[in-house]
Design a protein around this motif. Structure first.
Motif, PDB file in Angstrom:
ATOM      1  N   LEU A 127       0.868  -1.176   0.000  1.00 40.57           N
ATOM      2  CA  LEU A 127       0.000   0.000   0.000  1.00 40.57           C
ATOM      3  C   LEU A 127       0.906   1.228   0.000  1.00 40.57           C
ATOM      4  O   LEU A 127       1.785   1.351   0.855  1.00 40.57           O
ATOM      5  N   PHE A 128       0.687   2.127  -0.948  1.00 44.70           N
ATOM      6  CA  PHE A 128       1.477   3.356  -0.991  1.00 44.70           C
ATOM      7  C   PHE A 128       0.587   4.542  -0.695  1.00 44.70           C
ATOM      8  O   PHE A 128      -0.450   4.741  -1.326  1.00 44.70           O
ATOM      9  N   TYR A 129       1.000   5.334   0.309  1.00 45.91           N
ATOM     10  CA  TYR A 129       0.252   6.538   0.690  1.00 45.91           C
ATOM     11  C   TYR A 129       0.980   7.748   0.106  1.00 45.91           C
ATOM     12  O   TYR A 129       2.093   8.071   0.510  1.00 45.91           O
ATOM     13  N   CYS A 130       0.320   8.406  -0.832  1.00 47.64           N
ATOM     14  CA  CYS A 130       0.916   9.554  -1.516  1.00 47.64           C
ATOM     15  C   CYS A 130       0.461  10.843  -0.844  1.00 47.64           C
ATOM     16  O   CYS A 130      -0.685  11.272  -1.005  1.00 47.64           O
ATOM     17  N   HIS A 131       1.362  11.448  -0.064  1.00 49.15           N
ATOM     18  CA  HIS A 131       1.043  12.732   0.558  1.00 49.15           C
ATOM     19  C   HIS A 131       0.961  13.827  -0.500  1.00 49.15           C
ATOM     20  O   HIS A 131       0.123  14.726  -0.420  1.00 49.15           O
ATOM     21  N   PHE A 132       1.855  13.733  -1.500  1.00 42.38           N
ATOM     22  CA  PHE A 132       1.881  14.665  -2.624  1.00 42.38           C
ATOM     23  C   PHE A 132       3.000  14.203  -3.553  1.00 42.38           C
ATOM     24  O   PHE A 132       4.021  13.697  -3.076  1.00 42.38           O
ATOM     25  N   PRO A 133       2.834  14.314  -4.884  1.00 43.97           N
ATOM     26  CA  PRO A 133       3.914  13.906  -5.789  1.00 43.97           C
ATOM     27  C   PRO A 133       5.216  14.637  -5.476  1.00 43.97           C
ATOM     28  O   PRO A 133       5.260  15.865  -5.441  1.00 43.97           O
ATOM     29  N   ASP A 134       6.271  13.872  -5.250  1.00 43.66           N
ATOM     30  CA  ASP A 134       7.551  14.474  -4.878  1.00 43.66           C
ATOM     31  C   ASP A 134       8.090  15.383  -5.979  1.00 43.66           C
ATOM     32  O   ASP A 134       8.732  16.387  -5.701  1.00 43.66           O
ATOM     33  N   MET A 135       7.805  15.030  -7.232  1.00 46.28           N
ATOM     34  CA  MET A 135       8.334  15.833  -8.344  1.00 46.28           C
ATOM     35  C   MET A 135       7.795  17.259  -8.331  1.00 46.28           C
ATOM     36  O   MET A 135       8.428  18.174  -8.861  1.00 46.28           O
ATOM     37  N   LEU A 136       6.630  17.457  -7.713  1.00 45.40           N
ATOM     38  CA  LEU A 136       6.052  18.798  -7.643  1.00 45.40           C
ATOM     39  C   LEU A 136       6.595  19.589  -6.457  1.00 45.40           C
ATOM     40  O   LEU A 136       6.484  20.817  -6.422  1.00 45.40           O
ATOM     41  N   LEU A 137       7.165  18.900  -5.503  1.00 50.66           N
ATOM     42  CA  LEU A 137       7.766  19.569  -4.354  1.00 50.66           C
ATOM     43  C   LEU A 137       9.196  19.990  -4.641  1.00 50.66           C
ATOM     44  O   LEU A 137       9.723  20.907  -4.017  1.00 50.66           O
ATOM     45  N   ALA A 138       9.837  19.291  -5.587  1.00 48.66           N
ATOM     46  CA  ALA A 138      11.237  19.581  -5.914  1.00 48.66           C
ATOM     47  C   ALA A 138      11.331  20.783  -6.858  1.00 48.66           C
ATOM     48  O   ALA A 138      10.406  21.087  -7.621  1.00 48.66           O
ATOM     49  N   LYS A 139      12.467  21.455  -6.800  1.00 52.49           N
ATOM     50  CA  LYS A 139      12.705  22.596  -7.674  1.00 52.49           C
ATOM     51  C   LYS A 139      13.217  22.124  -9.033  1.00 52.49           C
ATOM     52  O   LYS A 139      14.024  21.205  -9.119  1.00 52.49           O
ATOM     53  N   HIS A 140      12.735  22.785 -10.082  1.00 49.27           N
ATOM     54  CA  HIS A 140      13.193  22.522 -11.450  1.00 49.27           C
ATOM     55  C   HIS A 140      13.568  23.852 -12.107  1.00 49.27           C
ATOM     56  O   HIS A 140      13.285  24.098 -13.267  1.00 49.27           O
ATOM     57  N   ASP A 141      14.210  24.745 -11.347  1.00 47.03           N
ATOM     58  CA  ASP A 141      14.389  26.123 -11.795  1.00 47.03           C
ATOM     59  C   ASP A 141      15.700  26.390 -12.525  1.00 47.03           C
ATOM     60  O   ASP A 141      16.064  27.535 -12.759  1.00 47.03           O
ATOM     61  N   SER A 142      16.430  25.348 -12.879  1.00 48.92           N
ATOM     62  CA  SER A 142      17.639  25.524 -13.689  1.00 48.92           C
ATOM     63  C   SER A 142      17.815  24.292 -14.569  1.00 48.92           C
ATOM     64  O   SER A 142      17.222  23.242 -14.311  1.00 48.92           O
ATOM     65  N   LEU A 143      18.644  24.431 -15.596  1.00 45.12           N
ATOM     66  CA  LEU A 143      18.862  23.308 -16.511  1.00 45.12           C
ATOM     67  C   LEU A 143      19.467  22.114 -15.782  1.00 45.12           C
ATOM     68  O   LEU A 143      19.041  20.966 -15.988  1.00 45.12           O
ATOM     69  N   LEU A 144      20.439  22.377 -14.928  1.00 43.16           N
ATOM     70  CA  LEU A 144      21.074  21.279 -14.195  1.00 43.16           C
ATOM     71  C   LEU A 144      20.090  20.556 -13.285  1.00 43.16           C
ATOM     72  O   LEU A 144      20.108  19.323 -13.183  1.00 43.16           O
ATOM     73  N   LYS A 145      19.225  21.327 -12.630  1.00 44.34           N
ATOM     74  CA  LYS A 145      18.234  20.700 -11.750  1.00 44.34           C
ATOM     75  C   LYS A 145      17.226  19.896 -12.549  1.00 44.34           C
ATOM     76  O   LYS A 145      16.770  18.832 -12.105  1.00 44.34           O
ATOM     77  N   ARG A 146      16.869  20.396 -13.728  1.00 44.26           N
ATOM     78  CA  ARG A 146      15.925  19.637 -14.559  1.00 44.26           C
ATOM     79  C   ARG A 146      16.552  18.337 -15.039  1.00 44.26           C
ATOM     80  O   ARG A 146      15.883  17.293 -15.090  1.00 44.26           O
ATOM     81  N   ILE A 147      17.834  18.390 -15.387  1.00 43.79           N
ATOM     82  CA  ILE A 147      18.540  17.171 -15.797  1.00 43.79           C
ATOM     83  C   ILE A 147      18.632  16.195 -14.627  1.00 43.79           C
ATOM     84  O   ILE A 147      18.436  14.986 -14.774  1.00 43.79           O
TER      85      ILE A 147
END
Length: 401
Positions: A119-139
């Protein structure tokens, strides 16, 4: 009796930790055997139920790093969780029928190697909590985001903490269209809230103040704690000096010395108080006890809940149960829990909007009592621990049929 093991990354103090502890308490109350496996558990920084003998807690992988030179937190968290899963499945002598996993889904392929249901309890998608504000972070995040989506779909059952999170889940994990997550509101066991509440000391709540505003949240920037201080500063500017001398703000938050952001943000908030000239009118508390939390909710007059688009938010539920009205952002989970104008106020996440709602309590000293009584009734009617327990028990028993 079903044997359930909870696999959680860090049994510290936070909303996710409170949710899994309450889920464990609910299942134990129905006669199920429950224990925990985690990558970290500090008896000096955890909920009472995880150290008082209620549950067996096994720590696996705490020797692994939490970051690499102050970076790669997500990768390290995934590795620690995968290691804990490997320990649970291959090396532990723990007997279990169901594995209740939450926060990090990367370990699910390992868990599926066991004969247990997952059983997996999803509090919130982790990908939406993480920052993607630079090219390196997106990679950096791209493979982790793909891994999260794929592994989440491996669970036998997925639960989410609100209708808001359910809608976000569907929009985010587009490849999981056949996966229909069920909503399970993480409601606390309110029996703990019925204990005698200690009188507040001056270092907790100043006795010479007439109106106390309260903020409870971890010292993290995403919790938008600055909003409480900014709104409080604007309120002080709007009202008369005599009224302003009678108000106070308590900033209470989860704080972990291991977490750099906690230490940095704590200092940032102190500097913000200096900027607004309210240093003497704000009390900061770090990692307070359960007893102190009850005292705060009992004797403070209004909770300021500042996160924007918070996926659920357990603190407003607790506050309303303790007859403490809530001012919250008009987004996310509070839209499902706080009734605007009846149990508190929902406002845009702007200082002027919060200050306007706060001023109502200054102008009408009786407002807090009426909203507080409404809040208690609202929680008892819509968010009972029994309903939470019944629903979770049904999910667990259906899984092992």
């Amino acid at each position: 009796m079903v044997k359930v093991v909870f696999l959680h990354p860090d049994l510290g103090i936070g909303g996710a930790e409170r949710a899994v502890v309450d889920a464990a308490l609910a299942l134990k109350s129905r006669g199920h055997k429950v224990e925990f496996v985690t990558a970290h558990h500090d008896p000096n920084h955890c909920f009472q139920e995880t150290k008082d003998g209620n549950f067996t807690v096994t720590v696996a992988g705490d020797w692994l790093p939490r970051n690499i030179f102050g970076r790669f937190y997500a990768v390290c968290a995934y590795i620690r969780m995968v290691y804990a899963a490997i320990y649970l499945v291959l090396f532990s002598d723990i007997c279990y029928d169901i594995i209740f996993c939450d926060q990090i889904s990367a370990c699910l392929p390992i868990l599926r190697c066991s004969s247990a249901k997952v059983l997996f309890y999803c509090h919130f998608p982790d990908m939406l909590l993480a920052k993607h504000d630079s090219l390196l972070k997106r990679i950096y995040r791209a493979p982790l985001d793909l891994l999260e989506e794929w592994t989440t779909g491996l669970a036998h059952v997925v639960l989410v903490n609100s209708k808001f999170t359910a809608s976000v889940f569907k929009k985010t994990f587009r490849s999981l269209s056949s996966c229909e997550p069920a909503v399970l509101y993480p409601i606390p066991d309110f029996s703990a809230f019925q204990k005698p509440v200690a009188q507040p000391t001056d270092d907790l709540i100043p006795s010479n103040k007439k109106l106390i505003f309260l903020s409870i949240n971890r010292y993290e920037r995403k919790k938008n704690l600055a909003l409480a201080i900014q709104a409080f500063g604007q309120l002080k500017d709007k009202i008369s000096k005599s009224q302003g001398d009678g108000i106070h703000l308590v900033m209470a938050g989860g704080y972990d010395e291991r977490v750099t952001e906690n230490k940095e943000h704590y200092l940032e908030l102190h500097h913000l108080c200096e900027k607004f000239g309210v240093t003497d009118d704000v009390t900061f508390l770090r990692s307070f006890s359960d007893a102190q939390k009850l005292t705060l909710l009992q004797y403070c007059h209004c909770l300021l809940y500042t996160p924007d688009n918070e996926h659920f938010g357990i603190v407003p539920i607790e506050a309303m149960y303790m007859r403490c009205p809530v001012i919250a952002c008009k987004s996310g989970g509070p839209l499902e829990t706080v009734v605007d104008g009846k149990t508190g106020f929902l406002r845009e996440g702007r200082p002027d909007q919060f200050a306007e709602a706060m001023e109502r309590f200054v102008d009408d000293p009786k407002l807090g009592k009426s909203l507080g009584e409404n809040g208690r009734k609202h929680v008892e009617q819509k968010f009972s621990f029994k309903t939470f327990t019944d629903q979770l028990d049904e999910v667990i028993t259906d899984l092992v049929k």
